[in-house]
Write a protein that holds these residues in place. Structure first.
Motif, PDB file in Angstrom:
ATOM      1  N   PHE A 185       0.830  -1.484  -0.122  1.00 61.21           N
ATOM      2  CA  PHE A 185      -0.271   0.061   0.090  1.00 61.21           C
ATOM      3  C   PHE A 185       0.707   1.096   0.298  1.00 61.21           C
ATOM      4  CE2 PHE A 185      -1.458   3.715   2.964  1.00 61.21           C
ATOM      5  CZ  PHE A 185      -2.253   4.073   2.041  1.00 61.21           C
ATOM      6  N   ALA A 186       1.525   1.427   0.582  1.00 60.27           N
ATOM      7  CA  ALA A 186       2.668   2.613   0.971  1.00 60.27           C
ATOM      8  C   ALA A 186       3.954   2.985  -0.471  1.00 60.27           C
ATOM      9  CB  ALA A 186       3.623   2.654   2.489  1.00 60.27           C
ATOM     10  N   MET A 187       3.634   1.747  -1.002  1.00 58.56           N
ATOM     11  CA  MET A 187       4.782   1.363  -2.519  1.00 58.56           C
ATOM     12  C   MET A 187       3.253   2.923  -3.429  1.00 58.56           C
ATOM     13  SD  MET A 187       7.587   0.949  -1.794  1.00 58.56           S
ATOM     14  CE  MET A 187       8.472   1.502  -3.716  1.00 58.56           C
ATOM     15  N   MET A 188       2.655   1.742  -3.121  1.00 55.64           N
ATOM     16  CA  MET A 188       1.124   2.049  -4.151  1.00 55.64           C
ATOM     17  C   MET A 188       0.859   3.503  -3.367  1.00 55.64           C
ATOM     18  SD  MET A 188      -0.394   1.343  -7.120  1.00 55.64           S
ATOM     19  CE  MET A 188      -0.198  -0.681  -6.305  1.00 55.64           C
ATOM     20  N   LEU A 226       5.692   4.386   6.617  1.00 55.15           N
ATOM     21  CA  LEU A 226       5.660   3.132   6.529  1.00 55.15           C
ATOM     22  C   LEU A 226       5.996   1.919   6.542  1.00 55.15           C
ATOM     23  CD1 LEU A 226       1.594   2.623   5.521  1.00 55.15           C
ATOM     24  CD2 LEU A 226       2.608   3.017   8.243  1.00 55.15           C
ATOM     25  N   ILE A 227       7.160   2.098   5.619  1.00 52.93           N
ATOM     26  CA  ILE A 227       8.249   1.425   5.180  1.00 52.93           C
ATOM     27  C   ILE A 227       9.813   2.028   5.893  1.00 52.93           C
ATOM     28  CG2 ILE A 227       6.706   0.034   3.088  1.00 52.93           C
ATOM     29  CD1 ILE A 227       8.359   2.417   1.084  1.00 52.93           C
ATOM     30  N   ILE A 228       9.686   3.338   5.730  1.00 52.04           N
ATOM     31  CA  ILE A 228      11.069   3.833   6.306  1.00 52.04           C
ATOM     32  C   ILE A 228      10.733   4.540   7.519  1.00 52.04           C
ATOM     33  CG2 ILE A 228      12.902   5.263   5.249  1.00 52.04           C
ATOM     34  CD1 ILE A 228      12.524   4.516   2.607  1.00 52.04           C
ATOM     35  N   ASP A 239      15.557   8.594   6.877  1.00 51.89           N
ATOM     36  CA  ASP A 239      14.793   9.609   5.867  1.00 51.89           C
ATOM     37  C   ASP A 239      15.260  10.735   5.593  1.00 51.89           C
ATOM     38  OD1 ASP A 239      14.264   9.363   3.605  1.00 51.89           O
ATOM     39  OD2 ASP A 239      11.433   9.277   4.199  1.00 51.89           O
ATOM     40  N   LYS A 240      15.830  11.360   6.585  1.00 51.97           N
ATOM     41  CA  LYS A 240      16.420  12.939   6.660  1.00 51.97           C
ATOM     42  C   LYS A 240      16.819  13.495   5.717  1.00 51.97           C
ATOM     43  CE  LYS A 240      17.681  12.716  12.062  1.00 51.97           C
ATOM     44  NZ  LYS A 240      19.037  12.490  12.635  1.00 51.97           N
ATOM     45  N   MET A 241      17.403  12.894   4.299  1.00 51.14           N
ATOM     46  CA  MET A 241      18.299  13.712   3.329  1.00 51.14           C
ATOM     47  C   MET A 241      16.453  13.529   2.682  1.00 51.14           C
ATOM     48  SD  MET A 241      21.877  11.482   3.781  1.00 51.14           S
ATOM     49  CE  MET A 241      22.297  12.974   1.915  1.00 51.14           C
TER      50      MET A 241
END
Length: 821
Positions: free
Chosen positions: A241-244, A448-450, A455-457
């Motif tokens: 779901f997150a990717m979509m 949801l995945i990262i 994911d600061k960059m």
């Protein structure tokens, strides 16, 4: 007295740095400027003073004679001027042939027009709101979607048939500015690297008569069905779901960055490529807007008022089809149709936040499943039913529904994803200004995945500027169904009306030029008349003194009045087929004709017209070759192109042969005079240029050493443009002594060409007169196919004069087309 100076660089002659050299035409220019003149034909240049093509020594300008008379005028005591040569190309200005539209308009839109036979429709494909599916003819594995935009001009009842390109351009130029601007933006947007299906261009459906927008069709959206099931997702499906969800947000963000708002979304608006990447389909959004607009029009009439109950019933019908749009878009749709909605929420304006609501609805449908849509429909129907009860507030009902949505999310995922639940609640806020940005939705789903600390960059380049003007696709004019094809005009006004009379000609309008003729033909305002009287094929046409002259294989020349097209006189006396005719407008007007036996007849045009020629003579006969094929005049000379492969110059005063020009290897089929140059075309496939001053050969065009020969059948020269037609059906164009273009506009031999201004008329074996527009400059030539006139017979001669197009045919008639009331 001012010292003599060079007409190119404007420097005074001095005999040392600025040496005057005399050209064969008699004009003088300095040696340095002559050295820099463009030499586009071998051993020839154009005089910078009179623009006549003259001989040029292969050794250069130093072998031209000095102008001694000018050098004698130079004062020896005067200071030598500093040499400041200028580029000749910047001094000499060439004529420019304007186009029907502005240069920018035609250049921009032409690049998006697909060829006529580009699209093949799928068999038994149903059409929905002007929406059809098909494939490309050249690559049938490339599926496309086609959306109708506007009606092409209907010329079924007109004798003039617009070309494919002209019908497309006429449709575009006839669009209202708002529609064309939105289409312009869509085409430019889709050409950039954004996550939307590629727009291939504009295509004219000639069968249905509509201009269409063609977009690539990727894999069907059914691949989302594994996510959108009845029970929604389980925890194991959150990564999918997150990717979509991220890709859905990215597609809409890229659209927003280009200034677009979708306004209405459904699962069908998204598709996948072969690598599983998701794209938004602009064609599907436009069609979805048309479906909604069409349904809105059925709810009420213009000026009527509807309540929340009626709005709710309308909205629930679309939700059952999984079509989502924000409340402010819905109210704007009703306002656009002139229907007033009694609701406070209708005060909100449509903006980039309007895409957040439908995106959230699609994502919730993926997460929760069909229960989300069911709860939303139940809520809307409940509010619609109780809207008339003053004790029930819409806001309260809305809060109850949001609590139900939150309960469904908590029930499925627990309290683990509180931030996601809050984000969805904010996305479904009635006030678009309180909704989060799509970039924030994307970031929330990404968590949801990262996790955020890893994911600061991440950052977004070029975020959407909320202050920029946005174009809502669903609310735009392109989301309106195009009008049906326009009905043709009253047939009494169409070309070829039986009661049309030549006396009805509007002379002032007819003198307006070829544009009136072309426009009038397409609108059915051009009349035509058949001039009948010849008993064999018409071979030549000429105009002069208020009369039209037509020659024929029947050994006669007919004279027609240009006022009412009545037959005035017939010149008879030839013993052989008359091949060509010219009119000489001198102190004593003359009509001159030449026949296949070599006879040249001069007819006096003094009334009353006689039946005997004023004078006649014959060229030297040769049993191996057949007589005269072409005629033209210049000054005191008559020039004949003969079957014996020569061009002869005859004195118009006494008919004596003054000069014979040899060089062609076959019959000389056509002649033309322009700017001091005699052009001759031959069946040997070459065009030779001769100087009118001394009848010497200037240069040869189209000389092919490979042995491939295509006979030259006709040529026309006007100002700096030369057009030549060939037996192979090809037409070649030279401009400013430079070969520009070769084209194949006919399916057989082209027997006649005529150039008037920017309009080129050609006709031949395929029984059709082709009308084309020449456009361009010395660097590039563009020939725009404007249209065609079916004539029903082989065209053998063409002539345009003061708003009238004369067509000589093999069926013994002369057809006249002219602009009438």
């Amino acid at each position: 007295m001012e010292p003599p100076e060079c007409p190119v660089c404007l420097q005074s002659y001095d005999g040392e740095c600025t040496i005057p050299r005399v050209l064969t035409c008699g004009h003088t220019a300095c040696e340095s400027c002559l050295l820099n003149l463009p030499q586009k034909f071998p051993l020839t240049i154009r005089c910078p003073a009179c623009t006549v093509l003259v001989k040029y020594p292969p050794q250069g300008p130093t072998f031209l004679p000095k102008n001694i008379d000018l050098l004698r005028l130079i004062d020896p005591a005067s200071p030598k001027p500093l040499k400041n040569p200028k580029n000749f190309e910047n001094v000499l200005e060439f004529d420019f042939i304007p186009r029907t539209w502005s240069n920018e308009f035609y250049t921009f839109w032409k690049q998006y027009v697909l060829p006529k036979d580009s699209v093949l429709f799928e068999a038994k494909a149903e059409e929905d709101c002007g929406f059809r599916f098909g494939c490309l003819r050249e690559n049938q594995s490339q599926r496309v979607s086609v959306v109708k935009l506007g009606s092409l001009c209907d010329d079924d009842d007109s004798v003039f048939k617009y070309s494919y390109l002209m019908r497309v351009m006429n449709c575009l130029s006839g669009m209202i500015v708002e529609v064309r601007d939105q289409l312009d933006l869509i085409l430019r947007t889709a050409s950039r690297q954004i996550k939307c299906c590629r727009v291939l261009g504009l295509w004219g459906d000639m069968e249905d008569g509509f201009l269409c927008l063609v977009c690539e069709r990727l894999n069907e959206i059914e691949r989302l069905d594994f996510l959108r099931n009845g029970d929604g997702l389980c925890n194991d499906g959150l990564s999918s779901f997150a990717m979509m969800g991220m890709e859905i947000c990215e597609a809409l963000i890229s659209l927003n960055k280009q200034g677009f708002t979708a306004g209405c979304l459904g699962f069908s608006c998204f598709s996948f490529d072969n690598f599983g990447n998701l794209y938004v389909d602009l064609n599907d959004i436009l069609v979805m807007g048309r479906r909604v607009t069409k349904s809105v029009a059925k709810v009420g009439c213009v000026g009527s008022r509807i309540c929340d109950k009626e709005v709710g019933l309308f909205l629930s019908d679309f939700l059952e089809s999984n079509v989502f749009f924000s409340p402010e878009v819905l109210y704007e749709l009703f306002k656009k149709e002139g229907i007033w909605v009694e609701c406070e929420e209708s005060e909100f304006s449509v903006g980039y936040g309007s895409d957040v609501w439908p995106v959230a609805c699609i994502l919730l449908s993926l997460l929760i499943g069909e229960q989300f849509t069911k709860e939303l429909i139940d809520y809307i129907r409940c509010v619609s039913t109780k809207a008339s009860d003053d004790n029930i507030a819409c806001l309260g009902m809305y809060m109850a529904w949001m609590e139900k949505v939150t309960y469904l999310l908590e029930n499925k995922f627990g309290s683990e994803f509180v931030s996601l639940q809050l984000m969805f609640c904010q996305c479904l806020n009635f006030d678009p200004g309180c909704r989060p940005l799509l970039t924030n939705v994307w970031k929330c789903i990404r968590e949801l995945i990262i996790k955020p600390e890893f994911d600061k960059m991440i950052r977004f380049d070029g975020p959407v500027n909320l202050e920029n003007e946005n174009h809502c696709l669903v609310l735009g004019e392109l989301s309106c169904l195009p009008k049906e094809r326009l009905e043709t005009e009253d047939k009494d006004e169409l070309l070829g009306a039986e009661n049309s009379d030549g006396a009805d000609i509007d002379q002032a309008r007819a003198a307006g030029g070829v544009k009136d003729l072309v426009n009038g033909l397409s609108k059915g305002n051009v009349k035509f008349k058949d001039l009948q009287g010849h008993r064999d094929c018409v071979t030549g046409l000429a105009v002069g003194g208020g009369f039209l002259f037509s020659s024929s294989f029947d050994k006669s020349i007919h004279v027609w009045s240009l006022k009412d097209f009545s037959h005035v006189h017939t010149f008879k006396g030839h013993d052989h087929k008359v091949m060509a005719v010219v009119y000489v407008d001198e102190d004593q007007p003359l009509c001159i004709s030449g026949d296949s036996g070599g006879g040249i007849f001069v007819w006096s045009f003094s009334f009353p017209l006689g039946h005997e020629p004023l004078k006649k003579w014959n060229e030297e006969k040769d049993w191996r070759y057949s007589g005269i094929h072409a005629l033209t005049t210049s000054g005191r000379y008559l020039y004949t192109g003969s079957g014996d492969r020569t061009i002869k110059a005859w004195s118009l005063l006494d008919g004596t042969l003054s000069c014979t020009m040899s060089g062609h290897k076959s019959a000389v089929s056509t002649l033309a005079v322009c700017n001091g140059v005699l052009y001759s075309g031959s069946r040997d496939g070459t065009i030779r240029l001769w100087s009118l001053s001394d009848h010497s050969l200037l240069t040869v065009l189209e000389e092919d050493s490979s042995g491939a020969v295509s006979s030259v059948l006709s040529l026309t020269a006007v100002q700096h443009t030369l057009v030549v037609s060939h037996e192979s059906g090809s037409i070649k164009v030279w401009r400013n002594d430079k070969f520009m273009k070769s084209m194949q506009t006919h399916k057989g031999s082209v027997f006649a060409v005529f150039l008037e201004g920017k309009w080129l008329f050609t006709g031949g074996w395929d029984k059709t007169v082709s009308v084309q527009e020449l456009a361009g400059d010395e660097f590039e030539e563009d020939v725009i196919p404007t249209g065609a006139i079916p004539c029903g017979s082989v065209i053998t001669a063409l002539l345009y004069w003061q708003g009238k197009l004369f067509v000589g045919c093999a069926d013994r008639t002369v057809k006249v087309y002219y602009y009438g009331k």
